[in-house]
Design a protein around this motif. Sequence first.
Motif, mmCIF file in Angstrom:
data_model
loop_
_atom_site.group_PDB
_atom_site.id
_atom_site.type_symbol
_atom_site.label_atom_id
_atom_site.label_comp_id
_atom_site.label_asym_id
_atom_site.label_seq_id
_atom_site.Cartn_x
_atom_site.Cartn_y
_atom_site.Cartn_z
ATOM 1 N N TYR A 17 0.845 -1.191 0.000
ATOM 2 C CA TYR A 17 0.000 0.000 0.000
ATOM 3 C C TYR A 17 0.878 1.237 0.000
ATOM 4 C CZ TYR A 17 0.854 -0.238 5.078
ATOM 5 O OH TYR A 17 1.440 -0.319 6.313
ATOM 6 N N ARG A 18 0.320 2.311 -0.485
ATOM 7 C CA ARG A 18 1.069 3.543 -0.607
ATOM 8 C C ARG A 18 1.510 3.997 0.790
ATOM 9 N NH1 ARG A 18 -0.526 7.817 -4.858
ATOM 10 N NH2 ARG A 18 -2.339 6.495 -5.067
ATOM 11 N N GLY A 19 2.729 4.411 0.891
ATOM 12 C CA GLY A 19 3.218 4.843 2.196
ATOM 13 C C GLY A 19 4.103 3.795 2.819
ATOM 14 N N ALA A 20 3.801 2.538 2.562
ATOM 15 C CA ALA A 20 4.619 1.454 3.106
ATOM 16 C C ALA A 20 5.679 1.030 2.101
ATOM 17 C CB ALA A 20 3.761 0.271 3.482
ATOM 18 N N SER B 97 7.630 2.178 -1.465
ATOM 19 C CA SER B 97 7.841 3.206 -2.484
ATOM 20 C C SER B 97 8.581 2.658 -3.685
ATOM 21 C CB SER B 97 8.619 4.369 -1.872
ATOM 22 O OG SER B 97 9.832 3.886 -1.324
ATOM 23 N N ARG B 98 8.646 1.336 -3.749
ATOM 24 C CA ARG B 98 9.333 0.726 -4.887
ATOM 25 C C ARG B 98 8.559 0.962 -6.178
ATOM 26 N NH1 ARG B 98 13.070 -3.447 -4.628
ATOM 27 N NH2 ARG B 98 14.005 -3.692 -2.590
ATOM 28 N N PRO B 99 9.263 1.310 -7.236
ATOM 29 C CA PRO B 99 8.561 1.571 -8.502
ATOM 30 C C PRO B 99 7.925 0.322 -9.096
ATOM 31 C CG PRO B 99 10.946 1.650 -8.821
ATOM 32 C CD PRO B 99 10.704 1.547 -7.335
ATOM 33 N N GLU B 100 8.405 -0.826 -8.704
ATOM 34 C CA GLU B 100 7.856 -2.055 -9.293
ATOM 35 C C GLU B 100 6.518 -2.475 -8.670
ATOM 36 O OE1 GLU B 100 10.792 -1.612 -7.770
ATOM 37 O OE2 GLU B 100 11.658 -3.513 -7.117
ATOM 38 N N ARG B 101 6.146 -1.878 -7.557
ATOM 39 C CA ARG B 101 4.839 -2.177 -6.989
ATOM 40 C C ARG B 101 3.740 -1.653 -7.922
ATOM 41 N NH1 ARG B 101 0.800 -0.300 -3.656
ATOM 42 N NH2 ARG B 101 1.578 1.800 -3.765
ATOM 43 N N PRO B 102 2.674 -2.348 -8.126
ATOM 44 C CA PRO B 102 2.260 -3.588 -7.469
ATOM 45 C C PRO B 102 2.584 -4.854 -8.276
ATOM 46 C CG PRO B 102 0.424 -2.698 -8.676
ATOM 47 C CD PRO B 102 1.625 -1.833 -9.002
ATOM 48 N N ASN B 103 3.524 -4.739 -9.179
ATOM 49 C CA ASN B 103 3.764 -5.876 -10.065
ATOM 50 C C ASN B 103 5.151 -6.481 -9.910
ATOM 51 O OD1 ASN B 103 1.200 -5.498 -11.158
ATOM 52 N ND2 ASN B 103 1.958 -4.050 -12.665
ATOM 53 N N ALA B 104 5.691 -6.425 -8.733
ATOM 54 C CA ALA B 104 7.024 -6.982 -8.526
ATOM 55 C C ALA B 104 7.003 -8.506 -8.604
ATOM 56 C CB ALA B 104 7.559 -6.548 -7.173
ATOM 57 N N THR B 105 7.961 -9.035 -9.301
ATOM 58 C CA THR B 105 8.079 -10.492 -9.354
ATOM 59 C C THR B 105 9.251 -10.959 -8.498
ATOM 60 O OG1 THR B 105 9.327 -10.227 -11.391
ATOM 61 C CG2 THR B 105 7.007 -10.789 -11.606
#
Length: 47
Positions: A26-29, A31-39
Motif C-alpha cells: 500500500y502507498r506509504g509502506a 515506495s518501490r517503482p515495481e509495486r504492485p507488479n514486482a516479481t
Amino acid sequence: MKKFLKKLKSFFRVKRFLCDSCKYDYRGACSRPERPNATECSDYKSR
Ligand code: SF4
C-alpha cells in the motif's frame, strides 16, 4: 488439454506478483517503482 492450460495459466497468475501477498502493498509502506507488479523483491514480507 485446454482446461489444463487454463489451470497452468491461473497458477502462474497467482504466483506472478509478489506484491499481491505482501504486507507492504500500500502507498506509504512501499515506495518501490515495481509495486504492485514486482516479481522479485528483497523487501517482500508475507502478510
Ligand atoms: S515491498 Fe516489494 S513485494 Fe512488497 S509491495 Fe513493495 S515492491 Fe511489492
